[in-house]
Design an enzyme around this catalytic site. Structure first.
Site, PDB file in Angstrom:
ATOM      1  N   GLY A   1      30.367  24.757  -5.154  1.00  0.00           N
ATOM      2  CA  GLY A   1      30.822  23.476  -4.630  1.00  0.00           C
ATOM      3  C   GLY A   1      31.447  23.657  -3.254  1.00  0.00           C
ATOM      4  O   GLY A   1      31.169  22.909  -2.327  1.00  0.00           O
ATOM      5  N   ALA A   2      32.298  24.688  -3.144  1.00  0.00           N
ATOM      6  CA  ALA A   2      32.986  24.945  -1.874  1.00  0.00           C
ATOM      7  C   ALA A   2      33.676  26.290  -1.987  1.00  0.00           C
ATOM      8  O   ALA A   2      33.762  26.868  -3.063  1.00  0.00           O
ATOM      9  CB  ALA A   2      34.007  23.851  -1.595  1.00  0.00           C
TER      10      ALA A   2
ATOM     11  N   GLU B   1      37.135  28.667  -0.470  1.00  0.00           N
ATOM     12  CA  GLU B   1      38.459  28.526   0.155  1.00  0.00           C
ATOM     13  C   GLU B   1      38.775  29.580   1.205  1.00  0.00           C
ATOM     14  O   GLU B   1      39.951  29.827   1.486  1.00  0.00           O
ATOM     15  CB  GLU B   1      39.534  28.591  -0.940  1.00  0.00           C
ATOM     16  CG  GLU B   1      39.755  29.969  -1.572  1.00  0.00           C
ATOM     17  CD  GLU B   1      38.971  30.232  -2.848  1.00  0.00           C
ATOM     18  OE1 GLU B   1      39.332  31.155  -3.598  1.00  0.00           O
ATOM     19  OE2 GLU B   1      37.991  29.522  -3.097  1.00  0.00           O
ATOM     20  N   ASN B   2      37.771  30.215   1.817  1.00  0.00           N
ATOM     21  CA  ASN B   2      38.039  31.247   2.834  1.00  0.00           C
ATOM     22  C   ASN B   2      39.220  30.861   3.719  1.00  0.00           C
ATOM     23  O   ASN B   2      39.276  29.745   4.209  1.00  0.00           O
ATOM     24  CB  ASN B   2      36.824  31.442   3.740  1.00  0.00           C
ATOM     25  CG  ASN B   2      35.518  31.364   2.987  1.00  0.00           C
ATOM     26  OD1 ASN B   2      35.231  32.207   2.172  1.00  0.00           O
ATOM     27  ND2 ASN B   2      34.750  30.314   3.253  1.00  0.00           N
TER      28      ASN B   2
ATOM     29  N   HIS C   1      41.318  20.832  -3.888  1.00  0.00           N
ATOM     30  CA  HIS C   1      41.248  22.114  -4.609  1.00  0.00           C
ATOM     31  C   HIS C   1      41.195  23.288  -3.628  1.00  0.00           C
ATOM     32  O   HIS C   1      41.971  24.243  -3.739  1.00  0.00           O
ATOM     33  CB  HIS C   1      40.017  22.117  -5.522  1.00  0.00           C
ATOM     34  CG  HIS C   1      39.842  23.378  -6.301  1.00  0.00           C
ATOM     35  ND1 HIS C   1      40.317  23.533  -7.588  1.00  0.00           N
ATOM     36  CD2 HIS C   1      39.254  24.561  -5.971  1.00  0.00           C
ATOM     37  CE1 HIS C   1      40.027  24.755  -8.015  1.00  0.00           C
ATOM     38  NE2 HIS C   1      39.375  25.390  -7.057  1.00  0.00           N
ATOM     39  N   GLU C   2      40.272  23.207  -2.654  1.00  0.00           N
ATOM     40  CA  GLU C   2      40.120  24.338  -1.730  1.00  0.00           C
ATOM     41  C   GLU C   2      41.351  24.480  -0.834  1.00  0.00           C
ATOM     42  O   GLU C   2      41.766  25.596  -0.525  1.00  0.00           O
ATOM     43  CB  GLU C   2      38.860  24.187  -0.878  1.00  0.00           C
ATOM     44  CG  GLU C   2      37.566  24.037  -1.673  1.00  0.00           C
ATOM     45  CD  GLU C   2      37.343  25.069  -2.768  1.00  0.00           C
ATOM     46  OE1 GLU C   2      37.838  26.205  -2.650  1.00  0.00           O
ATOM     47  OE2 GLU C   2      36.674  24.747  -3.761  1.00  0.00           O
TER      48      GLU C   2
ATOM     49  N   HIS D   1      44.171  26.245  -2.630  1.00  0.00           N
ATOM     50  CA  HIS D   1      43.962  27.687  -2.755  1.00  0.00           C
ATOM     51  C   HIS D   1      44.693  28.471  -1.663  1.00  0.00           C
ATOM     52  O   HIS D   1      44.905  29.673  -1.812  1.00  0.00           O
ATOM     53  CB  HIS D   1      42.477  28.020  -2.658  1.00  0.00           C
ATOM     54  CG  HIS D   1      41.787  28.146  -3.984  1.00  0.00           C
ATOM     55  ND1 HIS D   1      42.303  28.865  -5.036  1.00  0.00           N
ATOM     56  CD2 HIS D   1      40.588  27.645  -4.423  1.00  0.00           C
ATOM     57  CE1 HIS D   1      41.464  28.809  -6.062  1.00  0.00           C
ATOM     58  NE2 HIS D   1      40.421  28.067  -5.727  1.00  0.00           N
TER      59      HIS D   1
ATOM     60  N   GLU E   1      42.002  30.253 -10.211  1.00  0.00           N
ATOM     61  CA  GLU E   1      41.188  29.052 -10.450  1.00  0.00           C
ATOM     62  C   GLU E   1      41.812  28.096 -11.471  1.00  0.00           C
ATOM     63  O   GLU E   1      41.862  26.891 -11.250  1.00  0.00           O
ATOM     64  CB  GLU E   1      39.767  29.440 -10.876  1.00  0.00           C
ATOM     65  CG  GLU E   1      38.976  30.156  -9.790  1.00  0.00           C
ATOM     66  CD  GLU E   1      38.833  29.372  -8.490  1.00  0.00           C
ATOM     67  OE1 GLU E   1      39.134  28.161  -8.451  1.00  0.00           O
ATOM     68  OE2 GLU E   1      38.420  29.987  -7.483  1.00  0.00           O
TER      69      GLU E   1
END
Length: 871
Positions: A264-265, A267-268, A300-301, A304, A323
């Site tokens: 989905g994506a 989080e770098n 969400h990202e 993180h 997570e």
């Protein structure tokens, strides 16, 4: 192929670490040159051998402290260096490694690959090892500096983690940019993007007064679909400061939306890479559901940054540490900014359908697994969603203040480190002075616990007793189970719907019961008539509930419960009981019937829809076939489909005059993404959904489609025209296709509808659509929309008695095994759950898995799941 399992118990801290790494990328889609210059530190003075992970690239050169180095051994997965010649005193040394990559040929979409005309990376879990040789493990944290050089006309934007520190032009039409991330991070958080984009710019002032630049990169022509994502980001940043006291730490935060993406994506640190499905939205292309999903995934990202990046996980067995916690945080964000009850209901629906099914499958595992062959296979609903439920139970037991105190302790102790699930629980214990020894078992025990509850009432002493027993059935990975600490939230109502106070010997007691033993009795005093219990309010634990409710009791809860989740759940139980009873009638060839009591109760809910349109819609939405399937040990896909269809048509017929009246009453001129409008649109579209099955259907649905001024209404009409097989269906499907065939994301909605048609020839339609000009087999979104929807959302067709659905999916998986094993591994799920079906289907599904197991060069991703299923 290495198919050896790794075990959590075998974890050893690394002998070496990397403190700093300088990466130089000379970008070209056909041949990218990567020079990685890393500062290594020897942690174990005895260690003389250094094993680095790496594969799927051409290895060019290696230098140790500036000199050519030849003392190494190579295999398909690694490079092992013999460092015995290094002086023992040389605790630090520099390695320079040069590799060549071919991003244009990389269909795995891990490491560095091409998405459209852009180049981008995906390094979680183990993608960095497809870029260069590295200690590719989450407990090796280094500071990254990245220099990217590329052709300026083709790649005007060159992005990586951290802050931009330098840039320059070169004579040959090339340019370069250098980035530095001051925060040490594991290799899985490295990111690079190069391409030509439209950019939406904004800024955010943090609570300490710092200005953060916000940049959102989308493919050219998509700028009008970027605003909502930017608003969602700013909302998330503000919420995290207010609720968790966590502030962003870099000068810039970037999001890039790409078309080809396995997840989905991601989080770098400072540079989130997103599947464009979770960024792009405007009223013409995105539904209300899409808007809310984008807001949730952006949040969400972003969350993180602290729970995942600043504090990362020590090893991949601890994945739920970041997570599960971050899913809990994004669920809380959605609940605080929207309707708490509606968000809770939607999360529970997903958990009961998808996660409970995983618990009952060959891939059953605890939220912290004990062994793994392919790490990508543990990005599961168990690790994420059940992981979030475990965090939620801690929140229930400790309260908001206690939980936040634990969070502060956890971050203070682990900032800049790689932590474990144990570190998180210890922080909660320390901050609240509690013992969570028994609660820890949730981390190591797989399966869905079952709570069996019996009650008794003593009229003479006005005493009510609840006897609660817990039992977790054996799972594929674990035979023996232990008692868990289960928070059971309850309420008691009298028959007039008045809530009773919970007392024991004259003292008020908590509404959360601590279930810790195999069987326990809880006693309540001063109860003056036999109460109706509301059990597992707000779904206070991820368990199955077994209590023998009567229809009358459930209708009492539906009418009077103060808790909206309880009201909704009462109806789920009523629907489930109706389906069970009628399925048994259907299997015996007897006529089907719908309880008049339930129809009357649902009619009253609809009459009072103005009180809470959103909840009314959820209460009156009939569960899907996949949701009903979870009621049974052996699933009858054909029978469930027939009975559900009967229930749907009966409800439509009984409620039609009210449905039509409400449908006509609701008018929304302009499209706005606000809770009140979303609720009214959902209710109006629910009315349309039922009315489609009445004599009004065809005309009404056609008009609804033609007059729709937004994708939510347009898709509602198209969806029900398809599912109810209305005469207008083919015309509407053709119109939608003609209008949107240039837009892959919108066409995914169309592909999903085609794949979930109730038609007998749906499989032939799906096969033909694989040649559609808008379909691309290398794009995970397209494959999930068409093939994934057919296999997981059209159970009646996928489980056709002749096995045609199984053969089709097997053919697809064989192709994907070559190109993108990670996507293949996601799609195989419905096939490995053969034990839930009758003997004939089991035989056909096993045959399909055996055929797959014989494929040459079978990926680890598929091997692990097939092996577990066939064991």
């Amino acid at each position: 192929m290495q198919t050896k399992a790794k075990y959590r118990k075998d974890y050893r801290s690394p002998d070496f670490t990397v403190t700093d790494i300088f990466l130089d990328f000379q970008l070209d889609p056909e041949k990218t040159v990567v020079t990685a210059k890393s500062q290594y530190q020897r942690l174990n003075p005895e260690a003389t051998s250094l094993r680095l992970d790496g594969h799927s690239f051409q290895f060019a050169a290696i230098h140790l402290n500036g000199e050519d180095f030849k003392h190494y051994q190579q295999d398909s997965e690694s490079l092992t260096l013999d460092l015995s010649s290094l002086k023992e005193s040389a605790a630090q040394f520099e390695l320079e490694i040069v590799t060549y990559l071919k991003p244009a040929e990389n269909t795995s979409l891990q490491g560095l690959y091409q998405s459209g005309d852009a180049l981008c990376t995906q390094c979680e879990a183990e993608g960095f090892r497809q870029i260069t040789y590295m200690l590719d493990r989450p407990d090796v944290l280094a500071r990254y500096t990245t220099k990217i050089t590329a052709e300026k006309a083709k790649y005007p934007y060159l992005l990586s983690n951290g802050n931009r520190i330098a840039s320059g032009e070169l004579d040959n039409g090339f340019h370069w940019v250098e980035w530095q991330d001051p925060f040490p991070k594991p290799s899985y958080l490295f990111a690079l993007v190069a391409g030509d984009f439209d950019v939406l710019q904004d800024s955010f002032i943090t609570q300490s007064g710092r200005e953060v630049k916000l940049e959102l990169y989308v493919d050219r022509g998509n700028l009008d679909r970027a605003d909502w994502a930017m608003q969602s980001l700013k909302k998330s940043m503000k919420w995290d400061e207010e609720r968790f006291g966590l502030e962003y730490d870099l000068d810039i935060y970037m999001i890039v939306a790409v078309d080809f993406f396995n997840m989905g994506a991601m989080e770098n640190k400072g540079l989130n890479i997103f599947n464009d499905k979770f960024v792009l939205a405007n009223p013409q292309t995105a539904t209300d559901e899409d808007y809310l999903a984008i807001e949730s995934v952006i949040a969400h990202e972003y969350f993180h940054n602290w729970t995942g990046n600043r504090v990362t996980c020590r090893d991949w067995f601890q994945l739920s540490l970041k997570e599960g916690l971050t899913v809990f945080r994004d669920q809380e964000f959605s609940s605080d900014t929207g309707s708490r009850a509606v968000n809770r209901i939607n999360n529970v629906k997903f958990l009961r359908t998808v996660q409970f099914a995983e618990d009952a499958s060959p891939m059953s595992h605890p939220i912290r697994p004990e062994k793994v062959i392919e790490m990508n296979n543990f990005y599961t609903v168990t690790v994420y969603e059940k992981g979030a439920e475990v965090i939620r139970m801690l929140h229930t037991l400790l309260g908001e203040q206690g939980f936040q105190a634990g969070m502060r302790e956890y971050i203070a102790q682990n900032d800049g480190k790689a932590a474990t699930c144990e570190d998180f629980v210890q922080a909660m214990e320390k901050a609240n002075d509690v013992d969570l020894s028994q609660f820890r078992r949730w981390y190591s025990q797989s399966g869905t616990p079952e709570l069996t509850i019996n009650d008794s009432y003593d009229e003479r002493s006005h005493t009510y007793r609840l006897q609660v027993s817990q039992h977790t059935p054996a799972t594929a990975d674990q035979m023996d189970k232990v008692n868990l600490h289960i928070p059971l939230k309850i309420a008691l109502y009298d028959e007039q719907g008045i809530m009773q106070s919970l007392q024991y010997h004259g003292e008020l007691v908590s509404d959360v019961l601590d279930v810790t033993e195999q069987t326990q009795t809880f006693e309540f005093h001063n109860i003056y008539s036999r109460p109706v219990p509301a059990l597992l309010c707000d779904f206070s634990a991820p368990v199955r509930l077994d209590y023998d409710y009567s229809t009358k009791q459930l209708i009492t809860l539906l009418k009077f419960a103060k808790n909206d989740f309880v009201r909704w759940d009462a109806v789920q139980m009523l629907f489930s009981n109706e389906l069970r009873r009628n399925l048994s009638q259907y299997q015996q060839g007897q006529p089907l019937e719908f309880s008049q009591e339930i129809l009357t109760a649902l009619h009253q809910v609809l009459e009072n829809h103005q009180k809470d349109p959103e909840l009314t819609t959820l209460i009156l939405t009939l569960p899907k076939e996949t949701e009903f399937a979870e009621l049974f040990k052996t699933i009858d896909p054909e029978g469930i489909a027939v009975v559900r269809d009967f229930m749907l048509r009966t409800l439509a017929d009984y409620l039609k005059s009210d449905l039509f009246r409400i449908y006509q009453q609701i008018h929304l001129e302009d499209y706005r993404v606000v809770q009140q409008d979303i609720a009214l649109r959902a209710l109006r579209n629910l009315c349309l959904n039922y009315l489609a099955y009445t004599h009004l259907g065809n005309n009404l649905v056609y008009k609804h489609y033609v007059n729709a001024n937004n994708m939510t209404d347009c898709l509602a009409a198209l969806s029900v025209a398809t599912k109810a097989q209305l005469p207008c269906r083919d015309e509407l499907l053709a119109d939608f296709e003609q209008k949107w065939q240039h837009d892959g994301l919108v066409m995914d909605k169309w592909f999903t509808l085609q794949a979930t048609r109730p038609d007998a020839d749906v499989l032939q339609i799906v096969v033909q659509l694989m040649d559609h000009p808008s379909f691309n087999f290398n794009n995970p979104n397209r494959v999930r929309a068409l093939v994934g929807s057919f296999a997981s959302q059209n159970p009646r067709a996928f489980h056709a008695a002749d096995g045609s659905g199984y053969r089709f999916l097997t053919d697809i998986l064989i192709r994907l095994n070559e190109t993108n094993p990670q996507v293949a591994s996601r799609l195989i799920e419905p096939l490995i759950r053969f034990k839930r079906y009758d003997a004939q289907r089991q035989t056909l599904m096993k045959r399909a898995l055996e055929r797959l197991s014989e494929v040459e060069n079978l990926s680890k991703d598929l091997f692990e799941k097939i092996e577990k299923a066939l064991q």
